[in-house]
Scaffold this active site. Structure first.
Site, PDB file in Angstrom:
ATOM      1  CB  CYS A 273      38.767 -71.775 -16.500  1.00 13.63           C
ATOM      2  SG  CYS A 273      37.576 -71.177 -16.522  1.00 13.63           S
ATOM      3  CB  THR A 274      43.341 -75.082 -19.397  1.00 16.36           C
ATOM      4  OG1 THR A 274      41.164 -75.176 -19.880  1.00 16.36           O
ATOM      5  CG2 THR A 274      43.260 -76.144 -19.025  1.00 16.36           C
TER       6      THR A 274
END
Length: 154
Positions: free
Chosen positions: A44-45
């Site tokens: 997600c980062t």
């Protein structure tokens, strides 16, 4: 779940800065609506950073990016600050947005089954209609593929 060519649902939610974002308020520009499982996790980062790095190119195409997950607004605020994200993240703890776009499905993690967010992106045109969707997204190259789907401005 809206079908391609149909209007996106009229949704509103709280962002990391505590303000309310309504999809309808973004009419008149392209909207990249991406759903992701959890703030500050590796995939997600990386996805958020890819959208961040291409953000100036999205803006040149009159597109706004909006990220959505079930994390709290406070979690979104911390994540956005740490990653220097220039776009809003909507908190969806009650899964209203996730269910409207049908991104909550059974997943298996370490042999255990649970309901979770399937990484997905939706492209909404300036008239508010859904024009493209990507489901079960693999992060590498995805943000560029979404950018490439938006017509260049004249």
């Amino acid at each position: 779940m809206p079908d391609i060519g149909k209007k996106a649902p009229a949704l509103g939610g709280t962002t990391g800065d505590g303000s309310t974002l309504k999809l309808g308020d973004l009419k008149g520009q392209w909207v990249v609506l991406y759903f992701y499982p959890k703030d500050s996790t590796p995939g997600c980062t990386n996805e958020a950073k890819d959208f961040r790095d291409l953000y100036p190119k999205f803006r040149k195409r009159h597109a706004e990016i909006v990220g959505v997950s079930r994390d709290s607004a406070k979690s979104h605020a911390n994540f956005a600050a740490k990653q220097e994200l220039p776009f809003p993240l909507v908190s969806d703890p009650d899964e209203t947005w996730c269910r409207a776009f049908d991104v909550i499905h059974e997943k298996v993690l370490y042999g255990k089954r649970h309901m979770g967010v399937v990484r997905s992106t939706f492209l909404i045109d300036p008239d508010g209609k859904l024009v493209a969707e990507w489901r079960g997204v693999k992060v590498p190259g995805h943000a560029q593929a979404v950018l490439d789907a938006i017509p260049a401005s004249k």
